[in-house]
Design a protein around this motif. Structure first.
Motif, PDB file in Angstrom:
ATOM      1  N   UNK A 182       0.808  -1.238   0.000  1.00 15.88           N
ATOM      2  CA  UNK A 182       0.000   0.000   0.000  1.00 15.88           C
ATOM      3  C   UNK A 182       0.836   1.282   0.000  1.00 15.88           C
ATOM      4  N   UNK A 183       2.144   1.146   0.203  1.00 14.07           N
ATOM      5  CA  UNK A 183       3.008   2.334   0.221  1.00 14.07           C
ATOM      6  C   UNK A 183       3.747   2.548  -1.107  1.00 14.07           C
ATOM      7  N   UNK A 184       3.576   1.583  -2.028  1.00 14.37           N
ATOM      8  CA  UNK A 184       4.313   1.663  -3.293  1.00 14.37           C
ATOM      9  C   UNK A 184       3.975   2.954  -4.056  1.00 14.37           C
ATOM     10  N   UNK A 185       5.045   3.657  -4.408  1.00 10.81           N
ATOM     11  CA  UNK A 185       4.943   4.879  -5.240  1.00 10.81           C
ATOM     12  C   UNK A 185       4.181   6.045  -4.611  1.00 10.81           C
ATOM     13  N   UNK A 186       3.891   5.998  -3.298  1.00  8.08           N
ATOM     14  CA  UNK A 186       3.073   7.086  -2.733  1.00  8.08           C
ATOM     15  C   UNK A 186       3.763   8.448  -2.826  1.00  8.08           C
ATOM     16  N   UNK A 187       5.091   8.443  -2.910  1.00  9.52           N
ATOM     17  CA  UNK A 187       5.802   9.734  -2.976  1.00  9.52           C
ATOM     18  C   UNK A 187       6.466   9.950  -4.328  1.00  9.52           C
ATOM     19  N   UNK A 188       6.083   9.166  -5.302  1.00  9.80           N
ATOM     20  CA  UNK A 188       6.766   9.256  -6.604  1.00  9.80           C
ATOM     21  C   UNK A 188       6.770  10.702  -7.121  1.00  9.80           C
ATOM     22  N   UNK A 189       7.944  11.115  -7.569  1.00  8.45           N
ATOM     23  CA  UNK A 189       8.162  12.455  -8.157  1.00  8.45           C
ATOM     24  C   UNK A 189       8.092  13.618  -7.172  1.00  8.45           C
ATOM     25  N   UNK A 190       8.014  13.337  -5.898  1.00 10.42           N
ATOM     26  CA  UNK A 190       8.056  14.442  -4.919  1.00 10.42           C
ATOM     27  C   UNK A 190       9.515  14.854  -4.706  1.00 10.42           C
ATOM     28  N   UNK A 191       9.712  16.103  -4.378  1.00 10.68           N
ATOM     29  CA  UNK A 191      11.063  16.542  -4.013  1.00 10.68           C
ATOM     30  C   UNK A 191      11.393  16.026  -2.612  1.00 10.68           C
ATOM     31  N   UNK A 192      12.706  15.986  -2.303  1.00 12.92           N
ATOM     32  CA  UNK A 192      13.097  15.387  -1.022  1.00 12.92           C
ATOM     33  C   UNK A 192      14.131  16.239  -0.299  1.00 12.92           C
ATOM     34  N   UNK A 193      13.893  16.421   0.996  1.00 11.29           N
ATOM     35  CA  UNK A 193      14.943  16.980   1.863  1.00 11.29           C
ATOM     36  C   UNK A 193      15.206  15.957   2.954  1.00 11.29           C
ATOM     37  N   UNK A 237      -2.988  13.763  10.526  1.00  6.90           N
ATOM     38  CA  UNK A 237      -4.383  13.299  10.495  1.00  6.90           C
ATOM     39  C   UNK A 237      -4.668  12.299   9.388  1.00  6.90           C
ATOM     40  N   UNK A 238      -3.695  12.115   8.462  1.00  7.04           N
ATOM     41  CA  UNK A 238      -3.922  11.148   7.381  1.00  7.04           C
ATOM     42  C   UNK A 238      -3.626   9.740   7.884  1.00  7.04           C
ATOM     43  N   UNK A 239      -3.876   8.750   7.017  1.00  9.31           N
ATOM     44  CA  UNK A 239      -3.651   7.363   7.445  1.00  9.31           C
ATOM     45  C   UNK A 239      -2.153   7.072   7.645  1.00  9.31           C
ATOM     46  N   UNK A 240      -1.295   7.884   7.024  1.00 10.95           N
ATOM     47  CA  UNK A 240       0.154   7.652   7.177  1.00 10.95           C
ATOM     48  C   UNK A 240       0.651   8.119   8.541  1.00 10.95           C
ATOM     49  N   UNK A 241      -0.030   9.089   9.104  1.00  8.88           N
ATOM     50  CA  UNK A 241       0.422   9.757  10.321  1.00  8.88           C
ATOM     51  C   UNK A 241       0.273   8.869  11.553  1.00  8.88           C
ATOM     52  N   UNK A 242       1.309   8.056  11.820  1.00 11.74           N
ATOM     53  CA  UNK A 242       1.291   7.271  13.057  1.00 11.74           C
ATOM     54  C   UNK A 242       2.694   6.840  13.454  1.00 11.74           C
ATOM     55  N   UNK A 297      21.995  -0.552  25.319  1.00  8.31           N
ATOM     56  CA  UNK A 297      22.014  -0.885  23.881  1.00  8.31           C
ATOM     57  C   UNK A 297      20.671  -0.551  23.233  1.00  8.31           C
ATOM     58  N   UNK A 298      19.590  -0.900  23.905  1.00  6.91           N
ATOM     59  CA  UNK A 298      18.264  -0.607  23.347  1.00  6.91           C
ATOM     60  C   UNK A 298      18.004   0.900  23.354  1.00  6.91           C
ATOM     61  N   UNK A 299      18.613   1.577  24.300  1.00  5.04           N
ATOM     62  CA  UNK A 299      18.430   3.026  24.424  1.00  5.04           C
ATOM     63  C   UNK A 299      19.201   3.813  23.372  1.00  5.04           C
ATOM     64  N   UNK A 300      19.997   3.115  22.552  1.00  4.72           N
ATOM     65  CA  UNK A 300      20.761   3.827  21.528  1.00  4.72           C
ATOM     66  C   UNK A 300      19.924   4.107  20.286  1.00  4.72           C
ATOM     67  N   UNK A 301      18.634   3.828  20.360  1.00  3.19           N
ATOM     68  CA  UNK A 301      17.743   4.095  19.228  1.00  3.19           C
ATOM     69  C   UNK A 301      17.841   5.552  18.776  1.00  3.19           C
ATOM     70  N   UNK A 302      17.688   5.741  17.480  1.00  2.74           N
ATOM     71  CA  UNK A 302      17.703   7.099  16.922  1.00  2.74           C
ATOM     72  C   UNK A 302      16.402   7.310  16.157  1.00  2.74           C
ATOM     73  N   UNK A 303      15.982   8.554  15.982  1.00  2.80           N
ATOM     74  CA  UNK A 303      14.712   8.755  15.287  1.00  2.80           C
ATOM     75  C   UNK A 303      14.816   8.569  13.779  1.00  2.80           C
ATOM     76  N   UNK A 304      13.768   8.065  13.188  1.00  6.25           N
ATOM     77  CA  UNK A 304      13.618   8.077  11.736  1.00  6.25           C
ATOM     78  C   UNK A 304      12.193   8.566  11.469  1.00  6.25           C
ATOM     79  N   UNK A 305      12.106   9.669  10.748  1.00  5.33           N
ATOM     80  CA  UNK A 305      10.806  10.309  10.544  1.00  5.33           C
ATOM     81  C   UNK A 305      10.620  10.649   9.065  1.00  5.33           C
ATOM     82  N   UNK A 306       9.449  10.353   8.540  1.00 10.24           N
ATOM     83  CA  UNK A 306       9.094  10.793   7.188  1.00 10.24           C
ATOM     84  C   UNK A 306       7.883  11.715   7.357  1.00 10.24           C
ATOM     85  N   UNK A 307       7.998  12.904   6.819  1.00 13.69           N
ATOM     86  CA  UNK A 307       6.970  13.908   7.127  1.00 13.69           C
ATOM     87  C   UNK A 307       6.657  14.744   5.890  1.00 13.69           C
ATOM     88  N   UNK A 308       5.415  15.056   5.711  1.00 13.16           N
ATOM     89  CA  UNK A 308       5.052  16.079   4.719  1.00 13.16           C
ATOM     90  C   UNK A 308       4.113  17.057   5.411  1.00 13.16           C
TER      91      UNK A 308
END
Ligand code: GP9
Ligand code: MN
Length: 694
Positions: A264-275, A574-579, A558-569
């Motif tokens: 369900x995530x295939x191509x959802x951001x196709x052709x969007x610019x990226x930072x 409020x969308x279905x992606x936002x969780x 070791x478990x506390x060494x987690x780092x954030x990974x965030x994808x945001x637009x």
């Protein structure tokens, strides 16, 4: 009868021998006559024991009979050659050996504090960066304990001064006799030592993979000599390496699909610019944390709560830290086993995010305000396929804008806006990676980070006056972790301002904003123990017997060494992606995951699209540890922590450990033997082999 006679003869001979030793004071005479040799052995033994005390302080490790015997055997064997020298010169030999062995202990002591691992000569190529991060090393890593090793060494110098005698004359025959006797003692103790080893010890020694174990069984000195040999081995012995590596590689990828799975995530951001933001030392534990009602990272909190937040995410760095993350993020390969890919293997062929986006017509760039040759980025970003790498020389670096390693994040972002705008005005689609810098260890420039309070404040009612009163407990103020929070608060603020400006320029309208933390802050366990077990009454860590005490142990760390990974637009909230996405994920999974969303695919990625593999993912670390949703496995100690109530099967541990070993091998071979370079000529193969041989 005969036998009895023989036995009593032997007995009397033995008694005679003992009496001779006792009456003629053989032992004390030996010590007296060989005092420098004996002192050299003792001080080297003391130092290696001290190292185990400081680094791997369990009783079993510190009093390891094997390590002591291994040290003694080696020291006597090497030391015996001193007797071939004239007695007046012998002290020079033992002094030199002691300098080398003391140096080994000091280097390993410092290295262990930094990397929780023992040192390897394959890391020597990195020393050129020490100057730049030197302050960090001195402030955060170098400690008094690293100087303790010098004390035994000073004792040796004193002993030499007192005992060396210029006038001693010794005939050559005596010298040879002493040498052989000592050599034989060394050989005998070595044979005894070898007879105690198991086949597991031998395999671990050959692989040199589980460094802690090797030091515990073989002692630090044999470990280090073995390290030199194993580090040179691929260079010495790689004549047939290419064929084997290629075979393993072909087999590994033989059943990997040529196209990516669809979900369900295939191509959802196709052709969007990226930072993309490379968040220097950003850790997940800062997200959601507050001091006296003030959030440490309001911007990150906001991005996490209004975007796709992968909260169970790990970076997978080795000694190449930032550069290792850049490698893994861009290529879905693991850091190399020795050296760093950025420095040693920048000229290999890589399949990377920028290259695959370029095939879709994107313009790709990277930005970092440090020197272009730091981590060899100029060369490597070119190999990774970035059209342009903006580095220090593209920025104005005023003195007042410098914090820590270089240009402050606020100024860096400010100056980057106009560059991005220019690109956006001329290019149809664009992709940019911005590498932050300010939030870098040792986090000591607190005056420049701006105000952020890390104390603990409480309001009480004064019983006498009935008025409200505020009590302030120091809590994290003045600690390294406290300073880290001030520093990341600054970085977070810089990020917030950057996002606002991008938005004001309309640069977020068709853009996907991605952020990852590059690695943890490399602070010690005790810092976190204070954060989570603070006793305000005593202003220290709670007593271990206190019912509220919950030790921050190895696994927590070791478990506390987690780092954030965030994808945001901008419009994701409020969308279905936002969780929050909680399946375990590593930096290696980013390329396949983004690939699916942006419509590119790399068959040779070693990670997985998290939306295809879901809860079955495994994150492998360069030291062989791994973590799943259910288990954290410590490969060094061969122990695990179960993270759920599910029973842990031995077969799962074995299967996952084999997967981890294979992954690290294949990844390493891809880079070292340039296996993604399909058009390699025989000549180029020979060049690699020759290069490895030199
Ligand atoms: C240097 C910066 C820091 O330019 O990326 O590198 P690190 O010390 O984190 O590897
Ligand atoms: Mn870094």
């Amino acid at each position: 009868m005969k036998l009895k006679k023989k036995a009593s003869k032997l007995k009397s001979k033995f008694i005679k021998f003992l009496t001779h030793i006792k009456e003629d004071k053989v032992i004390s005479n030996y010590f007296k006559n060989n005092i420098i040799f004996v002192t050299y052995i003792i001080i080297c033994l003391v130092n290696s024991t001290l190292l185990r005390i400081f680094c791997i302080p369990t009783l079993e490790n510190v009093l390891s009979f094997h390590a002591v015997l291994a040290d003694i055997s080696l020291l006597i064997l090497i030391g015996s050659f001193g007797y071939l020298m004239k007695p007046q010169n012998r002290w020079k030999y033992y002094l030199t050996l002691s300098v080398i062995f003391t140096f080994i202990c000091i280097v390993n002591s410092i290295y262990y504090t930094f990397y929780t691992s023992f040192a390897s000569v394959s890391m020597l190529s990195l020393t050129k960066y020490i100057g730049d991060v030197g302050d960090a090393v001195v402030e955060n890593v170098f400690s008094v304990k690293d100087l303790v090793y010098i004390i035994p060494f000073i004792i040796l110098i004193v002993v030499i001064k007192k005992n060396y005698d210029k006038s001693v004359v010794e005939i050559k025959k005596d010298r040879k006799k002493k040498f052989f006797n000592t050599l034989i003692v060394g050989i005998v103790s070595l044979v005894i030592f070898l007879s105690t080893l198991t086949s597991l010890d031998y395999t671990r020694f050959v692989k040199q993979w589980n460094k802690e174990y090797v030091v515990m069984r073989f002692g630090i000195y044999i470990y280090q000599i073995n390290d030199v040999v194993t580090s040179l081995q691929p260079k010495i012995n790689s004549m047939f390496g290419y064929e084997d590596a290629k075979e393993e590689f072909d087999e590994y990828f033989s059943d990997v699909s040529d196209t990516g799975a669809v979900n369900e995530y295939t191509n959802i951001f196709k052709s969007k610019n990226v930072i993309v933001i490379h968040g220097e030392s950003m850790m997940s534990n800062a997200i959601g944390l507050s001091f006296n009602g003030q959030e440490v990272t309001p911007t990150l909190n906001n991005l996490a709560s209004s975007g796709m937040y992968f909260s169970n995410f790990y970076s997978q760095v080795s000694v190449g830290t930032s550069s290792d993350t850049e490698l893994t993020y861009n290529t879905s390969l693991m850091p190399t086993k020795s050296g760093t890919a950025f420095v040693s293997y920048y000229d290999r062929e890589y399949i990377s995010i920028p290259k695959l986006l370029k095939e879709q017509g994107y313009y790709t760039f990277s930005m970092h305000a440090n020197k272009a040759n730091f981590w060899n980025r100029r060369a490597m970003h070119n190999s990774l396929g970035y059209d342009k790498f903006f580095s220090k020389e593209d920025y104005v670096v005023k003195d007042e804008d410098v914090i820590g390693l270089g240009l402050s994040d606020k100024s860096f972002f400010n100056q980057s806006i106009s560059k991005i705008k220019k690109i956006a005005n001329t290019k149809e689609n664009w992709y940019g990676l911005l590498i932050m810098l300010t939030n870098h260890t040792p986090f000591s420039e607190i005056d420049k980070y701006g105000e952020f309070d890390v104390t603990l404040k409480e309001t009480i009612i004064n019983e006498e006056t009935g008025e409200e009163e505020e009590i302030v407990y120091p809590y994290m103020e003045g600690t390294k972790l406290g300073n880290y929070f001030k520093s990341i608060h600054y970085a977070d603020q810089a990020l917030g301002e950057f996002i606002d400006k991008l938005d004001a320029e309309g640069l977020l309208d068709n853009t996907v904003f991605i952020l990852y933390g590059d690695h943890d802050a490399r602070l010690s366990k005790s810092e976190y123990n204070r954060l989570y077990n603070y006793d305000k009454e005593t202003d220290s860590v709670l007593d271990e017997d206190d019912p509220n005490y919950d030790e921050y142990d190895y696994y927590d760390y070791e478990l506390g060494r987690r780092v954030p990974f965030i994808i945001w637009t901008k419009d994701m909230e409020g969308s279905s992606l936002n969780k929050e996405y909680t399946n375990v994920m590593g930096m290696i999974d980013v390329m396949p995951t983004l690939g699916n969303m942006f419509g590119f695919y790399n068959k040779y990625a070693l990670g997985h699209d998290i939306f295809t593999i879901k809860e079955n993912n495994i994150v492998v670390f360069p030291n062989g540890n791994w973590v799943t949703n259910d288990i954290y496995y410590n490969s060094q100690k061969e122990e695990y922590l179960s993270l759920t109530d599910k029973p842990v099967e031995e077969s799962t541990i074995q299967k996952n450990s084999e997967y981890a070993t294979k992954l690290l091998d294949v990844s390493n071979n891809i880079i070292v033997f340039d296996l993604l370079n399909e058009n390699k000529t025989q000549e180029e193969i020979e060049k690699i082999e020759e290069e490895l041989n030199n």
